[in-house]
Design an enzyme around this catalytic site. Structure first.
Site, PDB file in Angstrom:
ATOM      1  N   PHE A 129     -18.879 -67.389 -94.251  1.00  0.00           N
ATOM      2  CA  PHE A 129     -18.157 -68.348 -95.093  1.00  0.00           C
ATOM      3  C   PHE A 129     -18.287 -69.720 -94.454  1.00  0.00           C
ATOM      4  O   PHE A 129     -17.935 -69.902 -93.290  1.00  0.00           O
ATOM      5  CB  PHE A 129     -16.677 -67.981 -95.226  1.00  0.00           C
ATOM      6  CG  PHE A 129     -15.928 -68.951 -96.100  1.00  0.00           C
ATOM      7  CD1 PHE A 129     -16.036 -68.893 -97.484  1.00  0.00           C
ATOM      8  CD2 PHE A 129     -15.147 -69.954 -95.546  1.00  0.00           C
ATOM      9  CE1 PHE A 129     -15.372 -69.803 -98.298  1.00  0.00           C
ATOM     10  CE2 PHE A 129     -14.481 -70.873 -96.359  1.00  0.00           C
ATOM     11  CZ  PHE A 129     -14.589 -70.791 -97.737  1.00  0.00           C
ATOM     12  N   ASP A 214     -20.338 -72.150 -86.473  1.00  0.00           N
ATOM     13  CA  ASP A 214     -19.186 -72.495 -87.292  1.00  0.00           C
ATOM     14  C   ASP A 214     -17.956 -71.896 -86.606  1.00  0.00           C
ATOM     15  O   ASP A 214     -17.687 -70.697 -86.732  1.00  0.00           O
ATOM     16  CB  ASP A 214     -19.361 -71.939 -88.715  1.00  0.00           C
ATOM     17  CG  ASP A 214     -18.181 -72.295 -89.629  1.00  0.00           C
ATOM     18  OD1 ASP A 214     -17.125 -72.694 -89.103  1.00  0.00           O
ATOM     19  OD2 ASP A 214     -18.325 -72.153 -90.862  1.00  0.00           O
ATOM     20  N   LYS A 243      -9.615 -76.516 -89.034  1.00  0.00           N
ATOM     21  CA  LYS A 243      -8.409 -75.680 -88.985  1.00  0.00           C
ATOM     22  C   LYS A 243      -7.504 -76.023 -87.801  1.00  0.00           C
ATOM     23  O   LYS A 243      -6.818 -77.028 -87.855  1.00  0.00           O
ATOM     24  CB  LYS A 243      -8.802 -74.203 -89.050  1.00  0.00           C
ATOM     25  CG  LYS A 243      -9.442 -73.850 -90.413  1.00  0.00           C
ATOM     26  CD  LYS A 243      -9.345 -72.387 -90.802  1.00  0.00           C
ATOM     27  CE  LYS A 243      -9.609 -72.181 -92.280  1.00  0.00           C
ATOM     28  NZ  LYS A 243     -10.968 -71.850 -92.628  1.00  0.00           N
TER      29      LYS A 243
HETATM   30  C1  LIG Z   1     -12.011 -72.416 -93.555  1.00  0.00           C
HETATM   31  C2  LIG Z   1     -13.435 -72.336 -93.162  1.00  0.00           C
HETATM   32  C3  LIG Z   1     -14.378 -73.279 -93.595  1.00  0.00           C
HETATM   33  C4  LIG Z   1     -14.031 -74.360 -94.600  1.00  0.00           C
HETATM   34  O1  LIG Z   1     -13.069 -75.225 -94.131  1.00  0.00           O
HETATM   35  P1  LIG Z   1     -12.354 -76.238 -95.188  1.00  0.00           P
HETATM   36  O2  LIG Z   1     -11.454 -77.054 -94.320  1.00  0.00           O
HETATM   37  O3  LIG Z   1     -11.647 -75.386 -96.173  1.00  0.00           O
HETATM   38  O4  LIG Z   1     -13.430 -77.027 -95.805  1.00  0.00           O
HETATM   39  C5  LIG Z   1     -15.656 -73.185 -93.122  1.00  0.00           C
HETATM   40  N1  LIG Z   1     -16.004 -72.227 -92.252  1.00  0.00           N
HETATM   41  C6  LIG Z   1     -15.141 -71.299 -91.812  1.00  0.00           C
HETATM   42  C7  LIG Z   1     -15.587 -70.287 -90.809  1.00  0.00           C
HETATM   43  C8  LIG Z   1     -13.821 -71.317 -92.246  1.00  0.00           C
HETATM   44  O5  LIG Z   1     -12.967 -70.391 -91.833  1.00  0.00           O
END
Ligand SMILES: *Cc1c(COP(=O)(O)O)cnc(C)c1O
Length: 390
Positions: A129, A214, A243
């Protein structure tokens, strides 16, 4: 329309008025133990006094300024983050997907500057994701997120998560970079084997590709180290954070190693809000707490205790729970019943958790939880499981 808000979420019938540490309070004053933390965002819990002080102090001085001026808070936060990893410079954003967009652009521009403009493709993995923009859903590659939003943005290939031989075979003459979550969050709390990350590191070195992590969900102390990849010993060239980095204030960052950072010369990228003084005050305050003596060690200790307790829970409820996954305070209970049923049962008993892919219930509490929160969580989980065994 029934609601004046775009109907993009199947929302739980619940709203909160305030938070305090690991608890949220709804409008009737009912208390909930928050093991979702706004999806791993409120890393220091709710209304942490140090963050409230930083926010209000900066809030009365200067909120926003353009990136055409110096922003000392950016220099400070970038220095503190890069000192803790093998990366050299940071670009600040308002969200995770924007941090990833910066990473995508760095990957392409890096290869372009090496005289290889044909290399523009990024290899990602099943179950990934990477956010919800058009490029983000192309990178994530999940049909359910892409459906109806075609044509898919070009330049992303996917390979099975954890399969090094397949990743090697998927690298072609157009590959620019590899992007991976050291621990998949939305995908269902799937931890990458350290050998897999080390193997990807070696492949990137061999082909001069950028290894991009990521760590939007798994980074910022969640695993008991500031960055999740520290457990593997395989350093990235680029890393996306968000986050937990802002503790609830919208903030993200894309960090890059010098050879990749230096291609992003004036005019190549930008943002209006990203890294504004208010965001930087909060981001630096989050780091004050996370980097204080003993904080990360305490996270690791609490996480070990929680994990141990949760494996007992899985043993006690074999018809409801299949297995425990994860690392640190990024844990997942793979369910034998629909994961939404367990999330709902927990909520009815005053505890919040977050569903994830692969029928997993995610337990991603604030990093400040103590032993009594863990005991309360276990009691509630036991109750909810007993009820579902009904
Ligand atoms: C939440 C998340 C995103 C996206 O972050 P947003 O602040 O919603 O754009 C991307 N990668 C990972 C692994 C995530 O958990």
């Amino acid at each position: 329309m029934e609601s004046a808000v775009l109907p993009t979420y199947a929302r739980a019938p619940l709203s909160f008025e305030r938070g305090e540490g690991a608890y949220l309070f709804d409008e009737d004053g009912r208390r909930y133990l928050d093991f979702g933390a706004g999806i791993a965002v409120c890393a220091l819990g709710h209304a942490h006094p140090h963050l409230v002080a930083a926010l209000t102090e900066q809030g009365s001085k200067l909120w926003h300024n353009s990136n055409v001026f110096q922003i000392p808070g950016q220099e400070k936060l970038a220095r503190r983050l890069t000192e803790r990893c093998a990366l050299d410079a940071a670009f600040f954003t308002n969200s995770g997907v924007e941090a990833l967009e910066c990473a995508f652009k760095i990957a392409r521009r890096y290869q372009y500057e090496q005289g290889r403009p044909e290399r523009y493709r990024i290899l990602t993995f099943d179950g990934a994701f990477h956010g919800r923009t058009l490029a983000g859903i192309a990178a994530g590659g999940q049909d359910k997120l892409l459906k109806g939003f075609g044509p898919k943005v070009d330049g992303f290939d996917q390979s099975p998560f954890g399969d090094l031989a397949a990743a090697k075979a998927a690298i072609g003459p157009e590959t620019a970079a590899i992007l991976v979550e050291p621990i998949q969050g939305e995908g269902g709390i799937r931890v990458a084997d350290p050998a897999f990350l080390k193997g990807l590191r070696a492949l990137c070195d061999e082909h001069d590709l950028l290894l991009m992590y990521d760590e939007v969900q798994c980074g910022m102390g969640r695993t008991g180290k500031l960055f999740a990849h520290e457990w593997s010993g395989a350093a990235p060239d680029v890393m996306a954070l968000a986050k937990g980095i802002g503790g609830g204030f919208p903030l993200g960052a894309c960090l890059a190693v010098e050879k990749a950072a230096k291609v992003m010369t004036p005019g190549t990228h930008g943002t209006t809000y990203g890294g504004n003084p208010l965001a930087m005050a909060v981001g630096n305050a989050v780091l004050d707490v996370m980097l204080a003596d003993g904080f990360l060690e305490t996270v690791e200790r609490r996480a070990n205790h929680l994990r141990q307790q949760l494996s007992g829970l899985v043993d006690r409820h074999p018809t409801i729970l299949e297995e425990l996954r994860g690392q640190g305070l990024m844990l997942g209970l793979k369910c034998r019943v629909p994961n939404g049923d367990l999330v709902t049962a927990l909520r009815e008993h005053g505890m919040l958790a977050i569903p994830g892919g692969d029928n997993v219930v995610r337990l991603i509490p604030p990093l400040i939880i103590n032993e009594s929160h863990i005991a309360e969580a276990l009691e509630t989980l036991d109750e909810a499981c007993r009820e579902l065994e009904g």
